[in-house]
Design an enzyme around this catalytic site. Structure first.
Site, PDB file in Angstrom:
ATOM      1  N   PHE A  34       0.854  -1.195   0.000  1.00 11.79           N
ATOM      2  CA  PHE A  34       0.000   0.000   0.000  1.00 11.79           C
ATOM      3  C   PHE A  34       0.889   1.245   0.000  1.00 11.79           C
ATOM      4  CE2 PHE A  34      -2.240   3.367   2.334  1.00 11.79           C
ATOM      5  CZ  PHE A  34      -3.414   3.450   1.609  1.00 11.79           C
ATOM      6  N   ASP A  43      -2.374  -8.724   3.235  1.00 14.34           N
ATOM      7  CA  ASP A  43      -2.685  -7.575   4.077  1.00 14.34           C
ATOM      8  C   ASP A  43      -2.972  -8.073   5.486  1.00 14.34           C
ATOM      9  OD1 ASP A  43      -3.932  -5.306   5.268  1.00 14.34           O
ATOM     10  OD2 ASP A  43      -4.435  -4.575   3.263  1.00 14.34           O
ATOM     11  N   VAL A  44      -2.385  -7.444   6.478  1.00 12.53           N
ATOM     12  CA  VAL A  44      -2.595  -7.894   7.866  1.00 12.53           C
ATOM     13  C   VAL A  44      -4.054  -7.787   8.308  1.00 12.53           C
ATOM     14  CG1 VAL A  44      -0.252  -7.534   8.755  1.00 12.53           C
ATOM     15  CG2 VAL A  44      -1.882  -5.632   8.748  1.00 12.53           C
ATOM     16  N   LEU A  93       5.105  -4.324  11.650  1.00 10.55           N
ATOM     17  CA  LEU A  93       5.497  -2.987  11.193  1.00 10.55           C
ATOM     18  C   LEU A  93       4.457  -2.372  10.261  1.00 10.55           C
ATOM     19  CD1 LEU A  93       9.171  -3.992  10.177  1.00 10.55           C
ATOM     20  CD2 LEU A  93       8.412  -3.177  12.401  1.00 10.55           C
ATOM     21  N   THR A 110      -5.889  -1.055   9.738  1.00  9.51           N
ATOM     22  CA  THR A 110      -4.568  -1.699   9.794  1.00  9.51           C
ATOM     23  C   THR A 110      -4.073  -1.746  11.237  1.00  9.51           C
ATOM     24  OG1 THR A 110      -4.079  -0.892   7.589  1.00  9.51           O
ATOM     25  CG2 THR A 110      -2.190  -1.542   8.920  1.00  9.51           C
ATOM     26  N   LYS A 169      -0.315 -15.501  19.504  1.00  9.07           N
ATOM     27  CA  LYS A 169      -0.899 -16.336  20.568  1.00  9.07           C
ATOM     28  C   LYS A 169      -0.897 -17.813  20.147  1.00  9.07           C
ATOM     29  CE  LYS A 169      -5.304 -16.995  22.894  1.00  9.07           C
ATOM     30  NZ  LYS A 169      -6.694 -16.554  22.964  1.00  9.07           N
ATOM     31  N   ARG A 170      -1.333 -18.069  18.890  1.00  8.63           N
ATOM     32  CA  ARG A 170      -1.418 -19.460  18.426  1.00  8.63           C
ATOM     33  C   ARG A 170      -0.048 -20.108  18.311  1.00  8.63           C
ATOM     34  NH1 ARG A 170      -0.791 -22.069  13.856  1.00  8.63           N
ATOM     35  NH2 ARG A 170      -0.647 -20.227  12.532  1.00  8.63           N
ATOM     36  N   TYR A 214      -4.104   7.747  12.709  1.00 10.60           N
ATOM     37  CA  TYR A 214      -2.790   7.141  12.979  1.00 10.60           C
ATOM     38  C   TYR A 214      -2.505   7.128  14.494  1.00 10.60           C
ATOM     39  CZ  TYR A 214       2.229   6.251  12.313  1.00 10.60           C
ATOM     40  OH  TYR A 214       3.502   5.717  12.325  1.00 10.60           O
ATOM     41  N   LYS A 254      -2.573   3.759  16.614  1.00  9.57           N
ATOM     42  CA  LYS A 254      -1.400   3.190  17.292  1.00  9.57           C
ATOM     43  C   LYS A 254      -1.648   3.081  18.804  1.00  9.57           C
ATOM     44  CE  LYS A 254       1.599   2.538  13.906  1.00  9.57           C
ATOM     45  NZ  LYS A 254       2.224   1.252  13.599  1.00  9.57           N
TER      46      LYS A 254
HETATM   47  O1  UGA Z   1       8.318   9.469  13.025  1.00 15.72           O
HETATM   48  C1  UGA Z   1       7.551   9.824  13.930  1.00 15.72           C
HETATM   49  O2  UGA Z   1       7.907  10.029  15.073  1.00 15.72           O
HETATM   50  C2  UGA Z   1       6.111   9.928  13.592  1.00 15.72           C
HETATM   51  O3  UGA Z   1       5.846  11.209  13.080  1.00 15.72           O
HETATM   52  C3  UGA Z   1       5.748  11.423  11.733  1.00 15.72           C
HETATM   53  O4  UGA Z   1       5.045  12.634  11.607  1.00 15.72           O
HETATM   54  P1  UGA Z   1       5.809  13.969  11.388  1.00 15.72           P
HETATM   55  O5  UGA Z   1       6.836  14.215  12.419  1.00 15.72           O
HETATM   56  O6  UGA Z   1       4.803  15.044  11.211  1.00 15.72           O
HETATM   57  O7  UGA Z   1       6.586  13.656  10.023  1.00 15.72           O
HETATM   58  P2  UGA Z   1       6.978  14.509   8.758  1.00 15.72           P
HETATM   59  O8  UGA Z   1       5.917  14.450   7.735  1.00 15.72           O
HETATM   60  O9  UGA Z   1       8.329  14.036   8.377  1.00 15.72           O
HETATM   61  O10 UGA Z   1       7.038  16.030   9.256  1.00 15.72           O
HETATM   62  C4  UGA Z   1       8.024  16.515  10.145  1.00 15.72           C
HETATM   63  C5  UGA Z   1       7.908  18.032  10.212  1.00 15.72           C
HETATM   64  O11 UGA Z   1       8.321  18.574   8.972  1.00 15.72           O
HETATM   65  C6  UGA Z   1       7.296  19.337   8.383  1.00 15.72           C
HETATM   66  N1  UGA Z   1       7.363  19.130   6.916  1.00 15.72           N
HETATM   67  C7  UGA Z   1       7.302  17.895   6.391  1.00 15.72           C
HETATM   68  C8  UGA Z   1       7.392  17.682   5.038  1.00 15.72           C
HETATM   69  C9  UGA Z   1       7.541  18.797   4.199  1.00 15.72           C
HETATM   70  O12 UGA Z   1       7.637  18.691   2.939  1.00 15.72           O
HETATM   71  N2  UGA Z   1       7.593  20.035   4.751  1.00 15.72           N
HETATM   72  C10 UGA Z   1       7.522  20.237   6.092  1.00 15.72           C
HETATM   73  O13 UGA Z   1       7.580  21.402   6.556  1.00 15.72           O
HETATM   74  C11 UGA Z   1       5.997  18.875   9.022  1.00 15.72           C
HETATM   75  O14 UGA Z   1       5.021  19.873   9.002  1.00 15.72           O
HETATM   76  C12 UGA Z   1       6.486  18.522  10.426  1.00 15.72           C
HETATM   77  O15 UGA Z   1       6.521  19.681  11.223  1.00 15.72           O
HETATM   78  C13 UGA Z   1       4.964  10.353  11.043  1.00 15.72           C
HETATM   79  O16 UGA Z   1       3.614  10.568  11.226  1.00 15.72           O
HETATM   80  C14 UGA Z   1       5.147   8.990  11.539  1.00 15.72           C
HETATM   81  O17 UGA Z   1       5.815   8.263  10.566  1.00 15.72           O
HETATM   82  C15 UGA Z   1       5.879   8.747  12.756  1.00 15.72           C
HETATM   83  O18 UGA Z   1       5.301   7.738  13.518  1.00 15.72           O
END
Ligand code: UGA
Length: 304
Positions: free
Chosen positions: A14, A36-37, A51, A70, A83-84, A123, A127
């Site tokens: 996906f 797919d899980v 994961l 998911t 578990k199984r 998300y 989680k």
């Molecule tokens: O890795 C993590 O700890 C979690 O957080 C991430 O979320 P986020 O931190 O928002 O991930 P990014 O999309 O990489 O964004 C990081 C920061 O950069 C900014 N960003 C991101 C992408 C971009 O093109 N421009 C930009 O300014 C976002 O607004 C955010 O402030 C993801 O949701 C998850 O994969 C993960 O579980």
């Protein structure tokens, strides 16, 4: 595989990319199942790294119900399998269970500050319920569980997150789009450190509480954009990656509207990881960024 295990990969593709696995296809210890899980599956296993789930905010918001399914149904099925088969089970959870944290840095004991009905809820809450299910099966059925809360990992996946977006834009001479004012912070961890951390946790005896796996190298989004621009510049000057086509101006930062519920700061407290699994990141962000930029540069050259 390098540790001598037989490995079965179950992937719906996906959000994943088949080329990241293609070099293992045909190896006698490797099996790839397209599946797919969210559907139950009968396998014989003794460890499960669960994961599954799109991780980039763009990808997980594309189909919020699928993301929730998911994390809920998928985790339920994988725990049922554990578990199984009496397999040890590891859940990849996330720093997003802390939401927009009011405690900084975030220890595992912090319960978080999550908007339960915003666009990220699929998300974050997915989680959180996955963690609750995991500990439910541990307490009720004696399943041997591990929970890793992963903080901002980067590497060779171009999925709409900070590092891949900025690296690819810088390589193409396009603007690096910073959402909002760029003052949100993130602590970046290179993928090799994450893999080591997950294996160390799986092999450890630490079971009944989650463990943060992340780097304490915190910077603003703007500072990471500048770091990526300078990494690309340095690798170009060293002749390690192709120069920009003649006449193409160098990339610059461009500020675009902020995204909803973007956590304003994030840094893990990794005391527990150090204590119970003896884990600490070994890669500097700089070295990880260089590897990542080299990888995307090679990909872009192949695509041209
Ligand atoms: O890795 C993590 O700890 C979690 O957080 C991430 O979320 P986020 O931190 O928002 O991930 P990014 O999309 O990489 O964004 C990081 C920061 O950069 C900014 N960003 C991101 C992408 C971009 O093109 N421009 C930009 O300014 C976002 O607004 C955010 O402030 C993801 O949701 C998850 O994969 C993960 O579980």
């Amino acid at each position: 595989m390098f540790l001598g295990h037989d490995v079965v990969v179950l992937d719906s593709f996906f959000s994943g990319n088949k080329t990241t696995l293609s070099h293992w296809v045909g190896h006698p210890n490797f099996e790839l199942i397209r599946g797919d899980v969210v559907e139950p599956i009968l396998l014989e296993v003794d460890q499960i790294y669960h994961l599954a789930c799109p991780a980039s905010p763009k990808a997980y918001q594309l189909n919020a119900v699928k993301t929730l399914k998911t994390s809920f149904v998928g985790t339920l099925n994988m725990l049922g399998l554990a578990k199984r088969t009496k397999a040890r089970f590891l859940l990849s959870s996330t720093s997003e269970v802390y939401g927009s944290p009011t405690v900084h840095p975030q220890p595992e004991s912090y319960w978080g500050n999550v908007n339960p009905n915003g666009p990220r809820a699929c998300y974050d809450e997915g989680k959180r319920v996955a963690e609750a299910l995991t500990y439910g099966y541990a307490r009720q059925d004696g399943v041997d569980v591990r929970v890793a809360r992963i903080f901002n990992c980067f590497g060779d996946t171009d999925d709409g997150r900070l590092v891949s977006n900025f690296a690819v834009a810088a390589l193409r001479g396009e603007p690096l789009q910073v959402y909002g004012d760029g003052q949100a912070t993130r602590s970046l961890m290179f993928v090799h450190d994450l893999v080591t951390g997950l294996i160390d946790l799986m092999e450890s005896s630490h079971s009944l509480t989650p463990v943060n796996i992340g780097s304490s190298d915190e910077g603003t989004v703007l500072s990471w954009a500048e770091e990526i621009l300078s990494t690309v510049r340095e690798l170009r000057a060293a002749g390690e990656i192709a120069p920009l086509p003649a006449g193409t101006p160098e990339s610059k930062v461009e500020f675009v509207p902020a995204v909803v519920d973007d956590p304003p700061r994030r840094r893990p407290d990794t005391t527990l990881a150090k204590e119970v699994i003896g884990w600490d990141p070994r890669w500097t962000v700089k070295a990880g960024l260089e590897e990542t930029v080299r990888y995307f540069a090679a990909q872009l050259e192949m695509a041209d």
